[in-house]
Design an enzyme around this catalytic site. Sequence first.
Site, PDB file in Angstrom:
ATOM      1  N   CYS A 115      28.311  54.799  85.337  1.00  0.00           N
ATOM      2  CA  CYS A 115      29.347  54.646  86.350  1.00  0.00           C
ATOM      3  C   CYS A 115      30.582  55.321  85.759  1.00  0.00           C
ATOM      4  CB  CYS A 115      29.559  53.177  86.724  1.00  0.00           C
ATOM      5  SG  CYS A 115      29.757  52.035  85.338  1.00  0.00           S
ATOM      6  N   ALA A 116      31.763  54.758  85.911  1.00  0.00           N
ATOM      7  CA  ALA A 116      32.949  55.381  85.326  1.00  0.00           C
ATOM      8  C   ALA A 116      33.095  55.027  83.849  1.00  0.00           C
ATOM      9  CB  ALA A 116      34.195  54.963  86.096  1.00  0.00           C
ATOM     10  N   MET A 117      32.972  53.738  83.549  1.00  0.00           N
ATOM     11  CA  MET A 117      33.130  53.262  82.175  1.00  0.00           C
ATOM     12  C   MET A 117      31.812  52.879  81.516  1.00  0.00           C
ATOM     13  SD  MET A 117      36.372  53.497  81.625  1.00  0.00           S
ATOM     14  CE  MET A 117      36.560  52.522  80.139  1.00  0.00           C
ATOM     15  N   GLY A 118      30.774  52.717  82.312  1.00  0.00           N
ATOM     16  CA  GLY A 118      29.492  52.294  81.753  1.00  0.00           C
ATOM     17  C   GLY A 118      29.491  50.848  81.316  1.00  0.00           C
ATOM     18  N   SER A 128      30.167  47.971  84.028  1.00  0.00           N
ATOM     19  CA  SER A 128      29.979  46.998  85.103  1.00  0.00           C
ATOM     20  C   SER A 128      28.900  47.415  86.104  1.00  0.00           C
ATOM     21  CB  SER A 128      31.311  46.760  85.823  1.00  0.00           C
ATOM     22  OG  SER A 128      31.186  45.756  86.806  1.00  0.00           O
TER      23      SER A 128
END
Length: 212
Positions: free
Chosen positions: A139-142, A144
């Site tokens: 995802c964006a940050m990995g 959530s």
Amino acid sequence: MTSRQSKTNLKNTYGSGKGEPEEDYITPGPFELERLFWKGSPQYTHVNEVWPKLYIGDEATALDRYSLEKSGFTHVLNAAHGRWNVNTGPEYYRDMAIEYHGVEADDLPTFNLSEFFYSAAEFIESALQSDRSKILVHCAMGRSRSATLVLAYLMIYRNMTVVDAIEQVAKNRCVLPNRGFLKQLRELDKQLLLQRRNAQSNEEENLEEKEI
């Protein structure tokens, strides 16, 4: 394929699916599940292997086409697909031997990510059928959205409880799904638990009938 709504390969020791849960197992509450993540890996890097050939990573990992190809990734599941998230898609990897699946999800407690649990899990399982495959779920940050989909996969296809799945992933990567996603994983856990106990009960009844 899309559903709406310099990297280091780390070697880890993997657990296995623990099969049928204990008879007295009860799905923990959201706070208890959050505490399991606190006991996990303190490291946060761009990408980590959390299950054989299954990796969780961030936006930087997904955008680094050179490293993806060099590392041998064959599949990418983007849990933040879309123009206002990580805007890649099949075209981004068009000249690479990568199969893409996108889930257009927001990292909000109110977002219903559970409607994508089974389709995402099916994509992961299909990718892992080949010994040569390697899949990145990001995802964006990995932390959530991608982590939630990987947890759901382990629960659906590897017969893990939500507790087993969290322990497996958290020991290899620092992740923490939002409270809303944890509630959705709890519901999945209860559904799968009921299905497996019913299946086990039916098997026992069939065995008893054969013995008569």
